[in-house]
Scaffold this motif. Sequence first.
Motif: not given
Length: 412
Positions: A115-117, A152-154, A160-165
């Motif tokens: 959801s970084m985008a 994290a982006s805000l 990391s982009s590969g992080w999951t819950a």
Amino acid sequence: MGHCHGTSRRRSVMRVLLACSPLPGLTGTEVAELARTGWLAQRPADRITAYPVSDGVSVPFVGSGLPEALLKEPTEYPLGRADSRRFAFRAGDTVVLDYSQFLNDAPATGALQSSMAVGEDLAWACANGAKRIVVALPAPGYCTDMGLGMLASLADVRLSSGWTATDPVPFALAPALERAAEVLSDVDLVVLASGEQRLLGFSGVARTWAYRGMDPERAQEFSRAMGAVAQDVSEAAAARANTRPLLPLHGEQKTDRPERGPFSGAASGVGFILDSLGGRLMSVGCATVSERLREEARLTDLFVYACAAIDESIPSGLQAAIELASAAAIPIVVIYDSGSLRRGELPRMGLDGAYQLRPEEAWRGVGRQREYAESGDDVAVTGTRAKLPGDELQERLWSVTGRVARTWGWDA
């Protein structure tokens, strides 16, 4: 001498409200104009009011229709890289960010979706002077980081982009929530969900993923992990606000638990995180139908709603229209592309009539959509294309709307 009188009856003028979401190949505005002219061809004296609306789901070739339903003559801004392209729509100081397709991958693929985008786009809108930001999310959508990539982006922290819950959260949540909330502090943040979806519980996101093809053991792993992350986020939000925890710590049952709210699972937890940051969560139908058409519904004689396919659940906009019609004590009928509505179900749903445009699509929709997608390549390569759904639907919509006018029109 006596006079003979004919048996013709004088037509009464009706007030008709048309609410039209997109159909494949046709925008909501195009559907509204076709339906309006189709009705008037049968009953030219009636007073027709037509509006484009949205159900918050992506429709082939036209998208969700949210920008045209919420904004007047919006400007489109491309965001992101070519491999993750999405668009912002702006009119005045309002920005619409529509993720109805971007965050709606199929869980059966097992792919990772960050959801970084969303965080990047929210920061862009704030930096460019937006005062009101509308974020449209699919329900349940597919986002394996539960919205923490956006957070994290805000907050400008590393994830990391590969992080999951299912992984440990690698940063402190309370300061991250504080920094993200500061970024959004000067905007009215509205979060729209395409339907009800709770984050946790028997009808939670992970269970919906399993129903839609995710490996059951993997879905169960996500369910446990999402519960732990939701607990941590809520405690951090409570600590930041200096209030008691929003989640029970010792088995206490509460009805206001945010992770079980009706829209907390939108985009698989993005809605929950935005709620924690002060966003106002509601259904797409509330924003595009209820808030805009409430007064119109009170002044009309018949409500007609047009939408794309109706599958296992009632589309958000249609549900809002049904509620408006019920409150105003007026009949409501739906014109829909395809689906599985049964006449005997209509009273229970609050509908007085249902008219299907392409019943054959309920059986061959998957293959037909593949054909439509390939036709886009035909245009680029040869300058020609296969017949697209909008071509066929124009004719059928005109015909069916005329049929509704003849069936429901009043005669004095």
